[in-house]
Write an enzyme that holds these catalytic residues in place. Structure first.
Site, PDB file in Angstrom:
ATOM      1  NE  ARG A 149      -3.518  -2.199   2.889  1.00 21.09           N
ATOM      2  CZ  ARG A 149      -3.258  -3.327   3.541  1.00 21.09           C
ATOM      3  NH1 ARG A 149      -2.049  -3.508   4.107  1.00 21.09           N
ATOM      4  NH2 ARG A 149      -4.159  -4.281   3.637  1.00 21.09           N
ATOM      5  CE  LYS A 173      -6.323  -0.584   4.860  1.00 20.12           C
ATOM      6  NZ  LYS A 173      -7.636  -0.882   4.275  1.00 20.12           N
ATOM      7  CG  HIS A 245      -4.527   0.445  -3.688  1.00 19.23           C
ATOM      8  ND1 HIS A 245      -3.830   0.481  -2.496  1.00 19.23           N
ATOM      9  CD2 HIS A 245      -5.503  -0.488  -3.519  1.00 19.23           C
ATOM     10  CE1 HIS A 245      -4.370  -0.376  -1.644  1.00 19.23           C
ATOM     11  NE2 HIS A 245      -5.373  -0.984  -2.240  1.00 19.23           N
ATOM     12  NE  ARG A 248      -2.863  -3.747  -1.205  1.00 20.63           N
ATOM     13  CZ  ARG A 248      -2.422  -4.563  -0.240  1.00 20.63           C
ATOM     14  NH1 ARG A 248      -1.132  -4.805  -0.129  1.00 20.63           N
ATOM     15  NH2 ARG A 248      -3.262  -5.126   0.601  1.00 20.63           N
ATOM     16  CG  HIS A 271      -6.230  -8.886   1.465  1.00 17.06           C
ATOM     17  ND1 HIS A 271      -6.399  -9.288   0.153  1.00 17.06           N
ATOM     18  CD2 HIS A 271      -6.025  -7.542   1.418  1.00 17.06           C
ATOM     19  CE1 HIS A 271      -6.310  -8.237  -0.635  1.00 17.06           C
ATOM     20  NE2 HIS A 271      -6.094  -7.176   0.099  1.00 17.06           N
ATOM     21  CE1 TYR A 280      -6.153  -7.713  -7.100  1.00 12.53           C
ATOM     22  CE2 TYR A 280      -6.344  -8.700  -4.922  1.00 12.53           C
ATOM     23  CZ  TYR A 280      -6.090  -7.608  -5.733  1.00 12.53           C
ATOM     24  OH  TYR A 280      -5.786  -6.408  -5.161  1.00 12.53           O
TER      25      TYR A 280
END
Length: 301
Positions: A149, A173, A245, A248, A271, A280
């Protein structure tokens, strides 16, 4: 009890109890302050304890007329629901005026991706004869080669790079750390950037461990990274809306296309849920659909 008091309490709750990232925290607080300003100007200074479901409906109706995207409207509702749920949980209100609010139905969001040729075009557009060009080249390669990110890129620490074992420790995150493999090519570029470019800067003491620096020796901002990528994309002649992004997304898509296991991609992207990574597989399905439509003999008649 004023809006500002409860917004401050809400901020502390999201920051220290929910462990929100700075970007998500800023978005939620911005949304609630927007509601506060509307209540002050259009609802006779209605406070957070008096506002009703009908008031919130009217507020959202007025905003919707300004043609904001459905995704933005959904985030407003999410922010408002979180705020009033907090007030109820904190026993400040006995009722929740936001409980019946419904957000717009969002379709499947398929992120833009770059082909490998597009990535090469963008990299070829960089003037690597300059120090800034070499830094930008290294940044793009790390974005694409490690699936970071933009916030992870600008916060990346030299002490978190293991050149011997070839991996990065990424602080993602919610203060969750993960380890991302580092390709030999990317490792070589980072080493060269550190020894031949970064070493020339007079580095701000607070930034001595930060990898990517601006020309003043301080940490880079998200905005500057967006601007750099926009300029390179325009120069490369790629007519897509490209952001940090996008690299990514391209990282994950290209791994999946080349046979990588979805669980490994989930780990590398950081994630928490495999459901997030499964987006994806939809990109891959879209690609398969195009192949069938373009090349199946029944469609070529």
């Amino acid at each position: 009890m004023t809006w500002d008091e409860k917004i401050k309490d809400f901020e502390n709750f999201l920051k220290f109890e929910r462990n929100f990232s700075d970007n998500t925290l800023d978005a939620y607080l911005r949304d609630i302050r927007k509601l506060r300003d509307y209540a002050d100007s259009e609802m006779d200074n209605l406070g957070p304890l008096e506002i009703t479901y009908e008031n919130l409906q009217e507020y959202l109706f007025q905003l919707s007329k300004k043609k904001f995207s459905e995704r933005t409207q959904a985030r407003w509702i999410s922010s408002i629901k979180a705020f009033f749920k907090y007030l109820v949980d904190d026993e400040v209100r006995t009722d929740n005026p936001s409980s019946l609010l419904e957000g717009p139905k969002l379709g499947l969001y398929l992120p833009d991706t770059l082909s490998f040729d597009d990535v090469e075009k963008i990299i070829s557009a960089i003037d690597i004869s300059t120090d800034l060009g070499r830094r930008n080249h290294c940044m793009i390669e790390v974005l694409y080669g490690c699936g970071l990110r933009v916030s992870e890129l600008i916060d990346l620490k030299i002490s978190n790079i293991n050149f011997k074992e070839l991996y990065l420790k990424v602080d993602g995150k919610g203060d969750k750390s993960r380890f991302v493999p580092l390709a030999n090519w990317t490792s070589k570029l980072i080493k060269e950037y550190i020894s031949e470019v970064r070493s020339k800067y007079k580095i701000n003491k607070k930034c001595e461990d930060i990898l990517f620096l601006n020309s003043r020796g301080s940490a880079m901002s998200r905005v500057i990274v967006f601007i750099i990528i926009k300029e390179l994309t325009d120069k490369a002649g790629i007519n897509k809306k490209i952001s940090p992004h996008t690299f990514r997304h391209s990282f994950a898509t290209h791994l999946l296309q080349n046979g990588a296991d979805l669980r490994y991609i989930q780990e590398m992207l950081g994630h928490s849920s495999i459901t997030t990574t499964e987006i994806y597989t939809h990109l891959k399905n879209e690609e398969l659909r195009d192949v069938i439509l373009n090349f199946h003999p029944r469609n070529m008649a």
